[in-house]
Design a protein around this motif. Sequence first.
Motif, short mmCIF file in Angstrom:
data_model
loop_
_atom_site.label_atom_id
_atom_site.label_comp_id
_atom_site.label_asym_id
_atom_site.label_seq_id
_atom_site.Cartn_x
_atom_site.Cartn_y
_atom_site.Cartn_z
N UNK A 1 13.18 3.68 16.64
CA UNK A 1 13.70 5.34 16.91
C UNK A 1 14.99 5.49 17.06
N UNK A 2 15.94 4.37 16.67
CA UNK A 2 17.39 4.56 16.79
C UNK A 2 18.08 4.58 17.79
N UNK A 3 17.44 4.03 18.83
CA UNK A 3 18.40 3.83 20.13
C UNK A 3 17.35 3.80 21.31
N UNK A 4 17.83 3.58 22.59
CA UNK A 4 17.08 3.36 23.74
C UNK A 4 17.78 4.31 25.00
N UNK A 5 16.94 4.38 26.16
CA UNK A 5 17.50 5.24 27.34
C UNK A 5 17.05 4.24 28.51
N UNK A 6 18.11 4.47 29.48
CA UNK A 6 17.92 3.98 30.68
C UNK A 6 18.51 5.00 31.42
N UNK A 7 17.87 4.95 33.02
CA UNK A 7 18.52 5.71 34.07
C UNK A 7 18.63 4.99 35.48
N UNK A 8 19.91 4.98 35.87
CA UNK A 8 20.12 4.48 37.19
C UNK A 8 19.94 5.68 38.27
N UNK A 9 19.23 5.50 39.36
CA UNK A 9 18.80 6.54 40.16
C UNK A 9 19.05 6.12 41.69
N UNK A 10 19.64 7.15 42.24
CA UNK A 10 19.99 6.86 43.89
C UNK A 10 19.05 8.01 44.47
N UNK A 11 18.10 7.33 45.40
CA UNK A 11 16.97 8.11 45.88
C UNK A 11 17.59 8.45 47.51
N UNK A 12 17.23 9.54 47.83
CA UNK A 12 17.83 9.76 49.14
C UNK A 12 16.99 10.93 49.80
N UNK A 13 16.75 10.87 51.30
CA UNK A 13 16.16 12.39 51.61
C UNK A 13 17.11 13.18 51.96
N UNK A 14 18.40 13.00 51.79
CA UNK A 14 19.65 13.90 51.98
C UNK A 14 20.25 14.69 50.68
N UNK A 15 20.41 15.98 50.92
CA UNK A 15 20.91 16.73 49.79
C UNK A 15 22.54 16.64 50.02
N UNK A 16 22.94 15.34 49.80
CA UNK A 16 24.33 15.10 49.95
C UNK A 16 25.19 15.09 48.35
N UNK A 17 25.09 15.93 47.61
CA UNK A 17 25.65 15.83 46.29
C UNK A 17 27.18 15.27 46.38
N UNK A 18 27.82 15.68 47.31
CA UNK A 18 29.35 15.42 47.34
C UNK A 18 29.49 14.05 47.61
N UNK A 19 28.52 13.18 48.13
CA UNK A 19 28.37 11.87 48.34
C UNK A 19 27.96 11.15 47.18
N UNK A 20 26.74 11.42 46.76
CA UNK A 20 25.94 10.53 45.72
C UNK A 20 26.62 10.83 44.19
N UNK A 21 27.24 11.94 43.94
CA UNK A 21 27.70 12.27 42.62
C UNK A 21 28.95 10.94 42.38
N UNK A 22 29.94 11.07 43.16
CA UNK A 22 30.89 10.03 42.80
C UNK A 22 30.28 8.68 43.15
N UNK A 23 29.66 8.24 44.07
CA UNK A 23 28.81 7.04 44.00
C UNK A 23 28.25 6.50 42.76
N UNK A 24 27.52 7.56 42.34
CA UNK A 24 26.86 7.27 41.13
C UNK A 24 27.72 7.13 39.81
#
Length: 657
Positions: free
Chosen positions: A149-172
């Motif tokens: 199918x001409x390619x592949x996909x992978x996802x790296x995921x941080x799971x948390x109970x916290x809605x701390x987008x300001x932390x996990x976006x730059x960490x990601x």
Amino acid sequence: MNRSPSFSVKSESSVKVDPESLQQWAVAFCVIRFDLEQGQLIEECYPSGHLSSEEELDVAFSSFPDSVSQHQNRSSIHDCMFFFRVQRRQGSAPSNVKSSGFQEHNGKSPPSELPHELVKSKLSNNARGNKYLYGYVFNRQRHDERLKRGGEQKSVVILSHRPYSSVFRPLLQIMGPLYFDIGKKALEHIASYVSMWPAPLPGKLMELPIGNAMLKVNLPPAHSLPLDNGKHEESSSSMAPLLPTNQSIPQGLFHDSDIFGIFRGILLQLWVLWELLLIGEPILVIGPTPPQCSEAVASLVSLVAPLLFSVDFRPYFTIHDPGFARLNSLQEGDTFPPMILGVTNLFFLKSLRNIRHIVSVGTPAGISSRQPISNRFSSGGVPARPEGSGLQQISFKKFSPSSFLSAVKLRREGPLSLMTEHKEAVWTSYTAVTKPDTSILNRLIDAGMSPRVEESMSVVNNEILRRHFLELTTNFLAPFGPYLRATTPSEGSSPFVDPPPLPQFNVDEFLASLSARGAGKFLSKRMRSNWLDLYRRFLKGPNFMPWFERRRAVAEQEQHRLWREARMTTDITLFISKMSELEIVDSFNAVERHLQWELQVSKLGKVSDPAANTFEKLTKDLQAVFNVLPKDMQQLLLMNPERAALLRGNVEDTMPL
């Protein structure tokens, strides 16, 4: 943050992870691969054992873009970031506590005589189970004609109970590329650094080291976090109607979201959406890609700060979510539950017909979203088509027959018109009370077609918009202030009696009083004559009671603290000389009750040694009152062993083991 901070990993022998400390921030770090034969597969999950098999499936299905939403991209590598929110499965968490109430008190706020520390203890007990799991995704699509199918996909995921987008976006932004560079070791290294972070401090600026980089992040305040996010100190200063003086301090969730960027084409509709969010109406948000729809949902949630948002929201929702079957089974005429759903799959337009409010945002891949502001406004609930460029100020007086006809056509066709062409638009039958503030829109800076200044201009524009809606929400909540205000002992009165209860709240009396007083200067200029209807809807909606009860609990905690401090600094002998014998007996009982509470809190280990000063002070107060009582009354009181021990100052004999 467009660029990932420079980062160097530890040596192999120095990688150590403190599991308990890690859980304060993250549940697990996962790598998920899309397999052509087997579908989504979790390749790595570090540390393991924190997800049930059903939750692993939920996470895996939510970590990839819908195939129907992705346009062909011929570049060799395409990265994107987004986030999702899924409900934890029954039995996978310690408990399933609603974030909107105090279960120990049958939905009522804790009684006023409860000490501040015990109230926090009860909130903590309610918070042991986390109802939702947030997943922050770094998705990579690699195009290679040699692969199936001409390619592949992978996802790296941080799971948390916290809605701390300001932390996990730059960490990601660090963790995602690092994984594709060094593999599984990246998860272990990142987990090691995160486990060394101090505990989260909601509402504070934190510096979090990650390798040789430093993340400087503002966490959302405690009053915006659901109770299932753990015990956090809340102060009455965070309570409306107080407008914060420091604008850099976040007042709600997702304060880093790009309101201007994602709603640029339909900015006039933000006031309609603000009302729908306030009263808890269900909203379907459609975007071409997961980053766009999740950003839109986060931006909507941020609009109602500082209100505690109690409506379920899903930044990226797919047909594989276990809740979809229930929503899809709703019959015509059934009430759709209060939710905000961010989707990319247009199938939801047909399957979830009961949602009355639909928002379409973003632009498909390959189409620029940087048209000038002036060309992207329409007052009819649907966007005008861009026809030109270069204007720096917004003009609302210009009339374009083509844009009017386009708006009429969109209304006639409805949201199903998105099946043939994506458009930025809002479809709703709701008539807003609040008028768009054109003075705010005219302050927005137009970057024109220049991508170089787009990001910096968005920062300025987001601050303008966020400040306005913070002020709007704060003024809307201001009439509830008298019911949420702690009192202090008046001058010359005894602080040793129980503080008066907060004013009782009655809906009919509140609305009658508000109608007589009026909306206030700020709101009266921005709302139509039927403004009281918005309060009626808010009082009946899902956001009011959780917010109100929580604010009442915080006010009662604050009131207890103030009266407790007053008792510590007041000489009780100044009041005894002016008391009747009956008042002296009442004072003795009150001081004894306060002393018993302090001892109970201390023995439960809920405070760090308050008994040293507090116990000594209250014991002396109790003895002072006891000494002026008649002898026969003294002998009667001493017949109680616990009371006698209190008067002697013997802590060990005052409470049973």
